[in-house]
Write an enzyme that holds these catalytic residues in place. Structure first.
Site, PDB file in Angstrom:
ATOM      1  N   GLY C  70       0.368  -0.934   0.031  1.00  0.00           N
ATOM      2  CA  GLY C  70       0.130   0.368  -0.125  1.00  0.00           C
ATOM      3  C   GLY C  70       0.902   1.213   0.210  1.00  0.00           C
ATOM      4  N   GLN C  71       2.509   1.185  -0.242  1.00  0.00           N
ATOM      5  CA  GLN C  71       3.086   2.574  -0.328  1.00  0.00           C
ATOM      6  C   GLN C  71       2.642   3.053  -1.792  1.00  0.00           C
ATOM      7  OE1 GLN C  71       7.134   1.198   0.298  1.00  0.00           O
ATOM      8  NE2 GLN C  71       5.724  -0.808   1.379  1.00  0.00           N
ATOM      9  N   ARG C  72       2.610   4.854  -0.853  1.00  0.00           N
ATOM     10  CA  ARG C  72       2.296   5.488  -2.223  1.00  0.00           C
ATOM     11  C   ARG C  72       2.766   5.358  -4.002  1.00  0.00           C
ATOM     12  NH1 ARG C  72       0.284  10.337  -1.671  1.00  0.00           N
ATOM     13  NH2 ARG C  72       0.533  11.136   0.651  1.00  0.00           N
ATOM     14  N   ILE C  74       3.412   2.480  -4.434  1.00  0.00           N
ATOM     15  CA  ILE C  74       3.229   1.593  -5.404  1.00  0.00           C
ATOM     16  C   ILE C  74       2.002   1.140  -5.389  1.00  0.00           C
ATOM     17  CG2 ILE C  74       5.155   0.164  -5.228  1.00  0.00           C
ATOM     18  CD1 ILE C  74       3.724  -1.820  -2.830  1.00  0.00           C
TER      19      ILE C  74
END
Lengths: 358, 415, 187
Positions: C70-72, C74
């Protein structure tokens, strides 16, 4: 590179890894040179292309098949156009040869070169030579006409043709018997087509798979060879092929010979077993019943008892004896007369199911 | 007919004769698939001369030298120990496949991050990022041996052809209606074949960018695809449990190999195009005769699904990788299992021979890749370091460099 | 698992397998929920750099759950995985009030995507075991879930760490999919 040609050059990003120039090579007669025409072996059929077994060093492609030749040419062309040094500048158009057009042109070249060779081989015997006719005393007008003979160049007409391999060893097929309706030769010479040489197969060929199944059904050594499985392409659009298949399968099953069983040890003839019992036995039977299946013993011993009563020998396996027993039963069942006989004397009532001959 | 050049091919061993006939340069290849280091090169040269008119008596000494050179290439040099040379934080999402060019000077990686990257092997530097796909870049290939182009197949249903030096995109091949999951160049580098989840494979022209043929006939997703070494036949393996053979020039189906009872995982030709090996989820591998399309043997032994299979370069051995954590080596002639390579703690999803054929490389879900000796079946090295499972692993042509691509978003070079 | 298995999970059997997408901001607890679903150890979970796939069997169905990082940086790649999804599960860190707006925007963008139109949505209001967690009703309001049209949705309070509420959410998924396939058959 040295003319001696012992130094090889390393090459990168090609189908090969090193190259060795040969500067002083001698001309080799090209008689042996394999051209596509002279090596008609179909792709993959050449036996020397099998997995590595057999003699230690084998020339895999001493007679390259047409495609071999092709692929090699392909990349040799590639090499010429795409030197390892200048490939960065290489535009796309230069590198990717269209394999299809390439192939055509190459083959054309091949055939034309072969024709040239033929010409060089010398004038054909009986060919027209104007010198032979110089002495003829004819008018100038006629002599002028002679020129047209040499001036004429025959047109080459390319006939459209399709070559299909016909390999009788490879495709098992049986067609109709040759009716010997042959077109006579235009030169009226005797034709031995169909007698000394094989004629083209007739139109209606048997299906190899069906033939295989037929041969299997009549031969005793079945199950050794792998089955040939045929598939019908676009089956939904080809109901006729499926119908033909179903029909031929029905035909096959109809013509199958009945199953027969081979006993390991000799068994008495059914006819012998069907003979009447001696009168003492008959008398005894009228007084006492045959043992029923209710008898307090195992099934195996019951089978033994029944077989011994009916004179059927029991060997190592009871299966074969039981087969004789049931064959006997069905033989009786088929004997119509016997059936009506027994309606009158119902003295064998209460016999176990298996022995219920009447 | 006049001989111009001898061309030497190391793996599989062979001598290619370049000669001139009727002013035309032609070549013919003599494959020496059975050449062993212990053979007498003089005898081999003599034998070749007998069979090949181009090799005249005066050429025999040269041929003899070439043969011994090939033999040198077959002899295992001192044991090469691989060490971790570089960790490349290659992508921001997991890698899919990796591939070397023939010389091994550069390699490519595909990723879920929709890019394919071109790398310099010696420095580990990123040379190019091939951007343009709109979904996972799954299948990638160099047009080996030339290595001047790269093809990428993506989940975005397209295939792209790139210049390997400049990164320029020559063509985008459109036509598939589902994810492209496998692709290959033909050996002549004129045709690209792509296989898709839409159950078809397509042939595309490298030069014009046109579609040449659609290979339709499978009823399930096409998962593997391979050209034979002549480039005239192509093999497709499918989730519909069958493998199909197609004629490249006509685009028609020639044979269907029916017999597996599970999805096909991979299907490969041997070098001389006579045999096909297939791996299936039905836990077995099968060998098929190319000519008849008949199954000529079943390689049993694996206790779980088989994920990968490959021939060595001469086609004499077969290696298979399975979910049962083992790798097996079979003799292609006798079809016997020669070695069971045990050691992985997880499913083995990729396996390959090095071109020389004396090593096997396997990649596994246990986050390691392993190097095995094909002669003894011993594990020589465990390549440890990845923090997630390994999706792909390859040798370079020389066999002295290994590449592993992992779900951990990195690629590692081992030398 | 290997690449081949990923392909198999991509094209799952429509009748017996479900493809479930697990999305949400980083640190929302997606991987913890995935592990909790698969009854695995939920300690020592590190940020997901790519994706995780697990198969869970539930009432005769095989659920292939895709947990995507969920990192920005990706998040733009979430689209890679949209195809053929049967259910979207969106996970929210109920304690992270600062990023409530951000998570709302991401969800809005997801729901606007054509490939996910009509796909049932389950929102997990995760980390309910923590004191400062916002109640599910408040989150539903914050996300404007009531205004959703043409989509069945549900919000489920849960604590993946304690394993509470996760199964309830899964039951809703099974129920929804069952009724959806029934209504499909009627048509």
């Amino acid at each position: 590179m040295a003319a001696s040609g012992d130094e090889t050059k390393l090459v990168i990003n090609q189908h090969y890894d090193e190259s060795l120039e040969v500067n002083d090579s001698e001309e080799v007669a090209s008689v042996y040179s394999p051209s596509p025409r002279k090596s008609p072996a179909p792709l993959g059929l050449s036996s020397d292309r099998s997995v590595g077994r057999g003699e230690p060093e084998r020339i895999m492609a001493s007679e390259p098949s047409p495609s071999d030749d092709l692929s090699m040419k392909e990349f040799s062309t590639h090499r010429k156009e795409l030197g390892p040094d200048d490939k960065a500048q290489q535009s796309l158009g230069g590198t990717g040869q269209n394999s299809f057009s390439e192939e055509d042109s190459e083959e054309d070249d091949d055939s034309s070169s072969t024709e040239d060779d033929d010409d060089n081989a010398g004038a054909i015997e009986g060919a027209y030579d104007p010198a032979d006719y110089d002495h003829l005393t004819v008018s100038q007008e006629i002599k002028e006409l002679f020129q047209y003979i040499t001036r004429y160049t025959p047109q080459t007409i390319d006939l459209e043709h399709k070559l299909k391999p016909f390999n009788p060893d490879y495709i098992p097929a049986v067609g109709d018997i040759d009716a010997f309706l042959k077109v006579p030769r235009p030169d009226n010479k005797e034709s031995t087509l169909g007698l000394s040489v094989l004629d083209e197969p007739c139109a209606k060929q048997s299906d190899p798979t069906v033939l295989d199944l037929q041969l299997r059904s009549i031969s005793k050594t079945s199950g050794v060879r792998a089955m040939q499985v045929r598939s019908v392409k676009d089956a939904d659009r080809n109901p006729k092929a499926i119908d033909t298949w179903v029909e031929s399968m029905e035909e096959l099953h109809r013509s199958k010979p009945p199953q027969n069983v081979h006993y390991k040890k000799r068994m008495p003839d059914i006819d012998d077993l069907m003979q009447e019992w001696p009168p003492e036995m008959e008398g005894l039977l009228s007084q006492s019943e045959l043992p029923t299946a209710q008898l307090n013993c195992s099934l195996q011993s019951y089978v033994d008892i029944v077989c011994s009563i009916l004179d059927i020998p029991v060997h190592a396996s009871r299966i074969q004896s039981l087969h004789v027993l049931f064959s006997l039963y069905s033989a009786f069942k088929e004997l119509h007369q016997f059936q009506s006989d027994n309606v009158e004397n119902g003295n064998l009532d209460g016999q176990p199911e298996v022995l219920n001959f009447e | 007919m006049r001989l111009k050049r001898f061309l030497l091919r190391y793996y599989p061993p062979g001598i290619i004769l370049e000669y001139e006939q009727s002013e035309q340069l032609k070549t013919k290849a003599i494959d020496l698939l059975d050449l062993r280091p212990e053979h007498d090169p003089a005898a081999v040269a003599q034998d070749l001369s007998m069979k090949e008119p181009l090799i005249t008596k005066t050429r025999i000494p040269q041929v003899q030298k070439l043969v011994s050179k090939l033999q040198e290439k077959l002899v295992a040099s001192e044991d090469h120990q691989f060490y971790l040379f570089k960790v490349l934080r290659a992508h921001i999402l997991p890698l899919t496949n990796v591939a070397f060019n023939k010389s091994g000077s550069s390699f490519i990686t595909g990723s879920y991050d929709r890019t394919c990257k071109v790398w310099d092997t010696a420095s580990g530097e990123e040379l190019l990022t091939l951007e343009g796909h709109r979904n996972v870049v799954y299948a990638i290939a160099f047009n080996n041996p030339y290595g001047d182009k790269v093809a990428t197949g993506s989940f975005d249903k397209t295939c792209k052809l790139w210049n390997a030096q400049t990164g320029q995109c020559y063509f985008t091949y459109r036509g598939h209606i589902a994810e492209i999951v496998c692709l290959a160049f033909n050996p002549q580098s004129t045709v690209i074949a792509t296989g898709s989840m839409d159950a078809t494979a397509k042939l595309w022209d490298v030069q014009s960018g046109c579609e040449l043929a659609t290979l339709a006939g499978h009823s399930g997703e096409i998962i593997s695809l391979a050209f034979n070494s002549r480039g005239d036949q192509i093999l497709t393996g499918s989730f519909d449990h069958t493998v199909c053979l197609w004629d490249v020039h006509t685009g028609t189906q020639t044979t269907t190999l029916i017999g597996h009872r599970g999805e096909i995982a991979n299907a490969q030709f041997n070098f001389d195009c006579s045999l096909i090996a297939t791996a299936s989820m039905d836990k077995s591998c099968k060998l098929w005769d190319v000519r008849t399309g008949q199954c000529v043997g079943t390689l049993r032994g694996h206790e779980d699904e088989v994920f990968d299979i490959g021939f060595n370069s001469t086609g004499q051995q077969i290696v298979s990788a399975s979910a049962d954590c083992t790798v097996r080596i079979y003799d292609a002639g006798t079809q016997r299992c020669v070695h069971v390579l045990e050691g992985h703690d997880g499913e083995v999803s990729k396996v390959c021979f090095n071109p020389r054929g004396h090593r096997v490389l396997s990649g596994s879900a246990d986050k390691t890749a392993r190097v095995w000796d094909t002669a003894t079946g011993q594990c020589l090295q465990v390549l440890e370091g990845h923090t997630d499972e390994i999706f792909s692993c390859v040798f370079n042509y020389e066999g002295d460099t290994v590449l592993t691509g992992s779900k951990d978003n990195t690629c590692r070079i081992w030398r | 698992m290997g690449l081949l298995d990923l392909l198999r999970k991509l094209k799952s059997d429509q009748n017996k397998e479900l493809r479930i997408l697990l999305l949400g901001l980083d640190n929302a607890g997606k991987t913890t929920i995935l592990k909790s679903l698969a009854s695995e150890e939920v300690t020592n979970i590190t940020p997901t750099q790519g994706f995780n796939v697990k198969s869970v069997n539930s009432s005769g169905f095989k659920l292939n759950v895709w947990d995507i990082g969920g990192q920005r940086r990706i998040r733009p790649y979430w689209r890679n995985y949209f195809e053929n999804s049967d259910v979207l599960i969106y996970v929210i860190d109920s304690t992270d009030r600062k990023r409530m707006e951000e998570t709302g925007l991401e969800l809005e963008e997801l729901l606007a995507d054509e490939k996910l139109s009509g796909v049932p949505l389950l929102v997990f209001a995760n980390k309910q075991d923590l004191l400062q967690a916002a109640p599910a009703s408040e989150i539903a309001e914050g996300l404007n879930l009531q205004t959703l049209r043409g989509r069945t949705w549900q919000i489920q309070a849960c604590s993946a760490l304690k394993g509470e509420g996760v199964q309830d959410g899964l039951e809703w998924v099974m129920k929804t999919v069952a009724s959806k396939s029934k209504s499909k058959k009627k048509k």
